[in-house]
Design a protein around this motif. Structure first.
Motif, PDB file in Angstrom:
ATOM      1  N   GLY A  26       0.909  -1.074  -0.152  1.00  0.00           N
ATOM      2  CA  GLY A  26       0.023  -0.058  -0.043  1.00  0.00           C
ATOM      3  C   GLY A  26       0.470   1.272  -0.023  1.00  0.00           C
ATOM      4  O   GLY A  26       2.140   1.382   0.275  1.00  0.00           O
ATOM      5  N   ILE A  27       0.245   2.192  -0.162  1.00  0.00           N
ATOM      6  CA  ILE A  27       0.805   3.624  -0.170  1.00  0.00           C
ATOM      7  C   ILE A  27      -0.233   4.603   0.747  1.00  0.00           C
ATOM      8  O   ILE A  27      -1.703   4.658   0.500  1.00  0.00           O
ATOM      9  CB  ILE A  27       0.939   4.352  -1.833  1.00  0.00           C
ATOM     10  CG1 ILE A  27       1.896   5.578  -1.413  1.00  0.00           C
ATOM     11  CG2 ILE A  27      -0.222   4.168  -2.404  1.00  0.00           C
ATOM     12  CD1 ILE A  27       2.478   5.873  -2.973  1.00  0.00           C
ATOM     13  N   GLY A  28       0.277   5.553   1.318  1.00  0.00           N
ATOM     14  CA  GLY A  28      -0.598   6.180   2.071  1.00  0.00           C
ATOM     15  C   GLY A  28       0.144   7.830   2.242  1.00  0.00           C
ATOM     16  O   GLY A  28       1.042   7.944   1.965  1.00  0.00           O
ATOM     17  N   TYR A  29      -0.753   8.673   2.821  1.00  0.00           N
ATOM     18  CA  TYR A  29      -0.264   9.867   3.149  1.00  0.00           C
ATOM     19  C   TYR A  29      -0.852  10.426   4.469  1.00  0.00           C
ATOM     20  O   TYR A  29      -1.831  10.307   4.753  1.00  0.00           O
ATOM     21  CB  TYR A  29      -0.640  11.224   2.242  1.00  0.00           C
ATOM     22  CG  TYR A  29      -0.109  12.168   2.227  1.00  0.00           C
ATOM     23  CD1 TYR A  29       1.153  12.595   1.793  1.00  0.00           C
ATOM     24  CD2 TYR A  29      -0.680  13.184   3.116  1.00  0.00           C
ATOM     25  CE1 TYR A  29       1.918  13.779   2.034  1.00  0.00           C
ATOM     26  CE2 TYR A  29       0.102  14.520   3.082  1.00  0.00           C
ATOM     27  CZ  TYR A  29       1.366  14.786   2.527  1.00  0.00           C
ATOM     28  OH  TYR A  29       1.942  15.987   2.851  1.00  0.00           O
ATOM     29  N   GLN A  30       0.375  10.780   5.337  1.00  0.00           N
ATOM     30  CA  GLN A  30      -0.152  11.283   6.646  1.00  0.00           C
ATOM     31  C   GLN A  30      -0.094  12.809   6.750  1.00  0.00           C
ATOM     32  O   GLN A  30       1.178  13.282   6.382  1.00  0.00           O
ATOM     33  CB  GLN A  30       0.725  10.672   7.949  1.00  0.00           C
ATOM     34  CG  GLN A  30       0.492  11.062   8.979  1.00  0.00           C
ATOM     35  CD  GLN A  30       1.329  10.274  10.092  1.00  0.00           C
ATOM     36  OE1 GLN A  30       2.005   9.254   9.900  1.00  0.00           O
ATOM     37  NE2 GLN A  30       1.157  10.819  11.438  1.00  0.00           N
ATOM     38  N   PHE A  31      -1.099  13.449   7.060  1.00  0.00           N
ATOM     39  CA  PHE A  31      -1.132  14.871   7.074  1.00  0.00           C
ATOM     40  C   PHE A  31      -0.707  15.252   8.459  1.00  0.00           C
ATOM     41  O   PHE A  31      -0.429  14.396   9.401  1.00  0.00           O
ATOM     42  CB  PHE A  31      -2.660  15.346   6.979  1.00  0.00           C
ATOM     43  CG  PHE A  31      -3.378  14.950   5.498  1.00  0.00           C
ATOM     44  CD1 PHE A  31      -2.941  15.853   4.251  1.00  0.00           C
ATOM     45  CD2 PHE A  31      -4.028  13.927   5.161  1.00  0.00           C
ATOM     46  CE1 PHE A  31      -3.547  15.415   3.116  1.00  0.00           C
ATOM     47  CE2 PHE A  31      -4.412  13.615   4.158  1.00  0.00           C
ATOM     48  CZ  PHE A  31      -4.123  14.241   3.085  1.00  0.00           C
ATOM     49  N   GLU A  32      -0.439  16.730   8.583  1.00  0.00           N
ATOM     50  CA  GLU A  32       0.101  17.209   9.791  1.00  0.00           C
ATOM     51  C   GLU A  32      -1.104  16.901  10.955  1.00  0.00           C
ATOM     52  O   GLU A  32      -0.412  16.882  12.437  1.00  0.00           O
ATOM     53  CB  GLU A  32       0.452  18.512   9.756  1.00  0.00           C
ATOM     54  CG  GLU A  32       1.559  18.714   8.822  1.00  0.00           C
ATOM     55  CD  GLU A  32       2.715  18.453   9.174  1.00  0.00           C
ATOM     56  OE1 GLU A  32       3.029  18.402  10.445  1.00  0.00           O
ATOM     57  OE2 GLU A  32       3.898  18.060   8.387  1.00  0.00           O
ATOM     58  N   ASN A  33      -2.125  16.962  11.056  1.00  0.00           N
ATOM     59  CA  ASN A  33      -3.175  17.196  11.836  1.00  0.00           C
ATOM     60  C   ASN A  33      -3.589  15.461  12.279  1.00  0.00           C
ATOM     61  O   ASN A  33      -4.622  15.210  12.807  1.00  0.00           O
ATOM     62  CB  ASN A  33      -4.436  17.516  11.294  1.00  0.00           C
ATOM     63  CG  ASN A  33      -4.934  16.847  10.125  1.00  0.00           C
ATOM     64  OD1 ASN A  33      -4.517  15.773   9.620  1.00  0.00           O
ATOM     65  ND2 ASN A  33      -6.022  17.664   9.717  1.00  0.00           N
ATOM     66  N   SER A  34      -2.770  14.521  12.106  1.00  0.00           N
ATOM     67  CA  SER A  34      -3.076  13.169  12.680  1.00  0.00           C
ATOM     68  C   SER A  34      -3.939  12.307  11.761  1.00  0.00           C
ATOM     69  O   SER A  34      -4.207  11.413  12.278  1.00  0.00           O
ATOM     70  CB  SER A  34      -3.385  13.126  14.125  1.00  0.00           C
ATOM     71  OG  SER A  34      -2.196  13.726  14.815  1.00  0.00           O
ATOM     72  N   PHE A  35      -4.143  12.733  10.602  1.00  0.00           N
ATOM     73  CA  PHE A  35      -5.112  12.297   9.759  1.00  0.00           C
ATOM     74  C   PHE A  35      -4.532  11.601   8.366  1.00  0.00           C
ATOM     75  O   PHE A  35      -3.541  12.163   8.143  1.00  0.00           O
ATOM     76  CB  PHE A  35      -6.339  13.207   9.580  1.00  0.00           C
ATOM     77  CG  PHE A  35      -7.077  12.734   8.362  1.00  0.00           C
ATOM     78  CD1 PHE A  35      -8.134  11.863   8.561  1.00  0.00           C
ATOM     79  CD2 PHE A  35      -6.967  13.140   6.866  1.00  0.00           C
ATOM     80  CE1 PHE A  35      -8.964  11.488   7.633  1.00  0.00           C
ATOM     81  CE2 PHE A  35      -7.939  12.833   6.023  1.00  0.00           C
ATOM     82  CZ  PHE A  35      -9.118  12.057   6.287  1.00  0.00           C
ATOM     83  N   GLY A  36      -4.958  10.503   8.026  1.00  0.00           N
ATOM     84  CA  GLY A  36      -4.088   9.986   6.898  1.00  0.00           C
ATOM     85  C   GLY A  36      -5.301   9.454   5.971  1.00  0.00           C
ATOM     86  O   GLY A  36      -6.289   9.011   6.215  1.00  0.00           O
ATOM     87  N   ILE A  37      -4.674   9.156   4.728  1.00  0.00           N
ATOM     88  CA  ILE A  37      -5.663   8.464   3.570  1.00  0.00           C
ATOM     89  C   ILE A  37      -4.733   7.521   2.827  1.00  0.00           C
ATOM     90  O   ILE A  37      -3.367   7.532   2.848  1.00  0.00           O
ATOM     91  CB  ILE A  37      -6.166   9.366   2.648  1.00  0.00           C
ATOM     92  CG1 ILE A  37      -5.156  10.399   1.987  1.00  0.00           C
ATOM     93  CG2 ILE A  37      -7.387  10.167   3.290  1.00  0.00           C
ATOM     94  CD1 ILE A  37      -5.515  11.096   0.757  1.00  0.00           C
ATOM     95  N   GLY A  38      -5.001   6.490   2.213  1.00  0.00           N
ATOM     96  CA  GLY A  38      -4.049   5.693   1.286  1.00  0.00           C
ATOM     97  C   GLY A  38      -4.842   4.493   0.654  1.00  0.00           C
ATOM     98  O   GLY A  38      -6.251   4.512   0.736  1.00  0.00           O
ATOM     99  N   TYR A  39      -4.167   3.647   0.121  1.00  0.00           N
ATOM    100  CA  TYR A  39      -4.556   2.731  -0.938  1.00  0.00           C
ATOM    101  C   TYR A  39      -3.965   1.400  -0.531  1.00  0.00           C
ATOM    102  O   TYR A  39      -2.781   1.513  -0.344  1.00  0.00           O
ATOM    103  CB  TYR A  39      -4.608   3.040  -2.219  1.00  0.00           C
ATOM    104  CG  TYR A  39      -4.695   1.993  -3.291  1.00  0.00           C
ATOM    105  CD1 TYR A  39      -5.909   1.501  -3.624  1.00  0.00           C
ATOM    106  CD2 TYR A  39      -3.497   1.243  -3.801  1.00  0.00           C
ATOM    107  CE1 TYR A  39      -6.148   0.405  -4.444  1.00  0.00           C
ATOM    108  CE2 TYR A  39      -3.807   0.214  -4.604  1.00  0.00           C
ATOM    109  CZ  TYR A  39      -4.983  -0.097  -4.964  1.00  0.00           C
ATOM    110  OH  TYR A  39      -5.053  -1.374  -5.801  1.00  0.00           O
ATOM    111  N   GLN A  40      -4.482   0.195  -0.702  1.00  0.00           N
ATOM    112  CA  GLN A  40      -3.715  -1.029  -0.592  1.00  0.00           C
ATOM    113  C   GLN A  40      -4.290  -2.006  -1.564  1.00  0.00           C
ATOM    114  O   GLN A  40      -5.398  -2.134  -1.906  1.00  0.00           O
ATOM    115  CB  GLN A  40      -4.234  -1.798   0.986  1.00  0.00           C
ATOM    116  CG  GLN A  40      -3.250  -0.975   1.873  1.00  0.00           C
ATOM    117  CD  GLN A  40      -3.496  -1.864   3.312  1.00  0.00           C
ATOM    118  OE1 GLN A  40      -4.160  -2.522   3.541  1.00  0.00           O
ATOM    119  NE2 GLN A  40      -2.695  -1.459   4.193  1.00  0.00           N
TER     120      GLN A  40
END
Length: 184
Positions: free
Chosen positions: A139-153
């Motif tokens: 998978g690949i994801g992105y963690q934002f500065e505000n402790s929230f993240g999105i991703g795909y696996q």
């Protein structure tokens, strides 16, 4: 294809570990809660949908380069719903993964393997052959500065004929999964 990609990524990570520099001890503990859902990559006898909640536990060490990029191991616990052919069933699993990221922010890559179990073998016309599976995901994801993240696996799971003879079906399921993560 997914198995080969997962093995290749694991070999690359393992060969790269000695060059990462320092291994440091970090505080272990619960890293994140994640919600993921998705659907079949390719329809076999049935289309599948999967919805899960994950609890992610960070292990007490990591390898980091001076740039901040590094590898951190973690352990995943999952529970959710697997739906296919009009049949709903429980799916749950546990297993390790390796996350390659830059000090827990920005983009990250993940490779993992789970031991999964379902309360059903048959989903509509699709016989999975067993209640126990091995799941592999990249998978690949992105963690934002505000402790929230999105991703795909991209996930594959099947029984691999490990617990069952070669006469047992082993169709496997490949799913696209989309993630929403809350980092603790």
């Amino acid at each position: 294809m997914i198995k080969k990609l997962a093995v290749l990524m694991l070999v690359i990570l393992m060969l790269g570990l000695p060059g990462l520099g320092r291994c440091s001890t970090v505080e272990d503990g619960w890293r994140a809660i994640e919600f993921r859902g998705g659907f079949s990559v390719i329809k076999k006898l049935e289309d599948f949908q999967q919805y899960e909640v994950l609890a992610i536990y960070g292990l007490p060490w990591e390898w980091r380069m001076d740039s901040g990029w590094g590898v951190a191991p973690q352990f995943n616990f999952t529970a959710g719903l697997l739906r296919g052919g009009g049949t709903n069933g429980f799916i749950g699993g546990v297993g390790p993964s390796i996350v390659f990221n830059k000090a827990n922010k920005g983009i990250e890559f993940e490779l993992g393997i789970n031991l999964d179990a379902s309360d059903k073998k048959n989903y509509g016309m699709q016989n999975l052959g067993s209640n126990v599976f091995f799941g592999v995901f990249v998978g690949i994801g992105y963690q934002f500065e505000n402790s929230f993240g999105i991703g795909y696996q991209l996930q594959h799971f099947s029984n691999g004929h490990i617990f069952y003879g070669s006469s047992t079906p082993n169709p496997g399921i490949d799913n696209h999964l989309f993630l929403i993560t809350w980092f603790l």
